[in-house]
Design a protein around this motif. Structure first.
Motif, short mmCIF file in Angstrom:
data_model
loop_
_atom_site.label_atom_id
_atom_site.label_comp_id
_atom_site.label_asym_id
_atom_site.label_seq_id
_atom_site.Cartn_x
_atom_site.Cartn_y
_atom_site.Cartn_z
N ASN A 48 0.82 -1.22 0.00
CA ASN A 48 0.00 0.00 0.00
C ASN A 48 0.85 1.26 0.00
OD1 ASN A 48 -2.55 1.18 -0.08
ND2 ASN A 48 -2.61 1.47 2.13
N GLN A 49 2.08 1.15 0.47
CA GLN A 49 2.99 2.30 0.44
C GLN A 49 3.54 2.56 -0.96
OE1 GLN A 49 6.04 1.59 3.35
NE2 GLN A 49 4.64 1.74 5.10
N ILE A 50 3.60 1.51 -1.76
CA ILE A 50 4.18 1.61 -3.10
C ILE A 50 3.10 1.80 -4.17
CG2 ILE A 50 5.55 0.40 -4.84
CD1 ILE A 50 7.17 1.30 -2.41
N ILE A 51 2.03 1.03 -4.05
CA ILE A 51 0.98 1.05 -5.07
C ILE A 51 -0.04 2.13 -4.75
CG2 ILE A 51 -0.88 -0.30 -6.14
CD1 ILE A 51 0.80 -2.80 -5.58
N LYS A 52 -0.17 3.07 -5.67
CA LYS A 52 -1.08 4.20 -5.49
C LYS A 52 -2.31 4.04 -6.37
CE LYS A 52 2.01 5.90 -2.75
NZ LYS A 52 1.82 5.77 -1.29
N PHE A 53 -3.21 4.99 -6.23
CA PHE A 53 -4.45 4.94 -7.02
C PHE A 53 -4.15 4.95 -8.52
CE2 PHE A 53 -7.87 7.07 -9.33
CZ PHE A 53 -8.93 6.22 -9.03
N GLN A 54 -3.13 5.71 -8.93
CA GLN A 54 -2.78 5.78 -10.35
C GLN A 54 -2.38 4.41 -10.88
OE1 GLN A 54 -1.76 7.75 -7.96
NE2 GLN A 54 -1.73 9.91 -8.60
N ASP A 55 -1.69 3.63 -10.05
CA ASP A 55 -1.29 2.28 -10.47
C ASP A 55 -2.51 1.39 -10.64
OD1 ASP A 55 1.57 2.76 -10.28
OD2 ASP A 55 1.30 2.76 -8.12
N ILE A 56 -3.43 1.49 -9.71
CA ILE A 56 -4.65 0.68 -9.78
C ILE A 56 -5.47 1.06 -11.00
CG2 ILE A 56 -6.86 0.19 -8.63
CD1 ILE A 56 -5.34 0.42 -5.97
N TYR A 57 -5.57 2.35 -11.25
CA TYR A 57 -6.34 2.81 -12.41
C TYR A 57 -5.70 2.32 -13.71
CZ TYR A 57 -8.86 5.83 -15.61
OH TYR A 57 -9.64 6.29 -16.65
N GLU A 104 -9.72 -0.08 0.36
CA GLU A 104 -8.83 1.07 0.59
C GLU A 104 -9.22 2.26 -0.29
OE1 GLU A 104 -5.52 3.24 2.09
OE2 GLU A 104 -6.40 1.34 2.78
N TYR A 105 -9.60 1.98 -1.53
CA TYR A 105 -9.93 3.06 -2.46
C TYR A 105 -11.43 3.16 -2.73
CZ TYR A 105 -4.94 3.55 -3.13
OH TYR A 105 -3.60 3.77 -2.91
N ASP A 106 -12.20 2.48 -1.91
CA ASP A 106 -13.66 2.63 -1.89
C ASP A 106 -14.32 2.34 -3.25
OD1 ASP A 106 -15.97 3.10 -0.48
OD2 ASP A 106 -16.05 5.24 -1.02
#
Length: 278
Positions: free
Chosen positions: A17-26, A267-269
């Motif tokens: 969770n510290q490395i993977i951000k919302f932009q990565d998920i998107y 985490e990102y709802d």
């Protein structure tokens, strides 16, 4: 890559969770928002392109039943190999994934097709034996085994290198394999430049080869050059699909998101319908 998957499984959600951000998920979900074509359409186009070579090879061998210069065994093995590749292409095309892995799955699909097209090219050579199928089939099968093993080792190496960079691990990686992968990109440039030079100097090169005493009289030197330069060059060329199509960073993050899919969803709802596509 079971060993890599085991290593990825040791990464905790807190670390991830510290490395993977919302932009990565998107990105793993949708890819580039500026893409003009839908992923489904692009997959269909890639499927059509990918099927062209193995289908043509099968058709040629089926139509060459009366050709005495090619043994029946070779034609059967070549056709069967190409049919296996066609089946694999269709399998990967029809394989579905959860909504949150749509782009990740598409990129894996592209890479798999790149490898299958390259392997299909070699399998087509299984039927070109000039009457002695063993002299063709054995070397080609050995090459295919080496290619598949090389793909596995390279993929494992660059993913582990990516894990080392992002998660401060110290897993052992091979500098030689990394260099080979980089050289495959250089080879593409050399091939393109070489093709242009050949077009401009075709007549001169033909005359040089025809008049060269070394090339015409010393076959042993040519064979030695072929072994010590040709084989390593072939292995480097084999890695061209990996150089252009395999994204180690995307692969690793996709695996982690898949591993902690529910945690990242919460985490990102994301709603379950958005996340899983149900």
């Amino acid at each position: 890559m079971k060993q890599v998957d085991k290593i990825i499984s040791t990464i905790s959600f807190e670390e991830a969770n510290q490395i993977i951000k919302f932009q990565d998920i998107y990105k793993i979900m949708s890819g580039n928002p500026n893409d003009k074509f839908a992923i489904v359409l692009k997959k269909k186009l890639i499927l059509l392109v990918g099927l062209f070579l193995p289908l043509i090879a099968v058709i040629i061998y089926v139509q060459s039943n009366n050709d005495p210069s090619i043994s029946t065994i070779s034609k059967i093995i070549a056709s069967f190999s190409e049919l296996i590749i066609i089946a694999l292409m269709l399998f990967f095309f029809l394989k579905t994934s959860a909504k949150f892995l749509e782009y990740y799955s598409y990129k894996n699909f592209c890479y798999m097709f790149g490898k299958l097209i390259y392997i299909s090219y070699f399998c087509a050579g299984l039927g070109m034996d000039n009457g002695n199928y063993l002299t063709t089939i054995i070397p080609i099968f050995l090459c295919l085994v080496v290619f598949i093993s090389l793909y596995y080792k390279i993929e494992k190496n660059i993913v582990m290198d990516e894990i080392n960079k992002l998660f401060k691990r110290e897993y052992k990686t091979s500098t030689l394999l990394t260099t080979m992968l980089k050289l495959s990109g250089v080879v593409v440039v050399v091939i393109i430049v070489g093709m242009q030079l050949y077009r401009l100097n075709k007549s001169w090169l033909k005359g040089f080869i025809e008049n060269s005493d070394v090339l015409n009289t010393n076959a042993t030197i040519s064979d030695i050059v072929g072994i010590f330069i040709g084989i390593p060059l072939l292995m480097i060329i084999t890695l061209i699909p990996t150089f252009f199509l395999f994204d180690a960073n995307l692969y690793m993050k996709g695996k982690i998101i898949k591993q902690y899919s529910e945690e990242f969803r919460q985490e990102y709802d994301f709603k379950k319908e958005e996340w899983y596509g149900e």
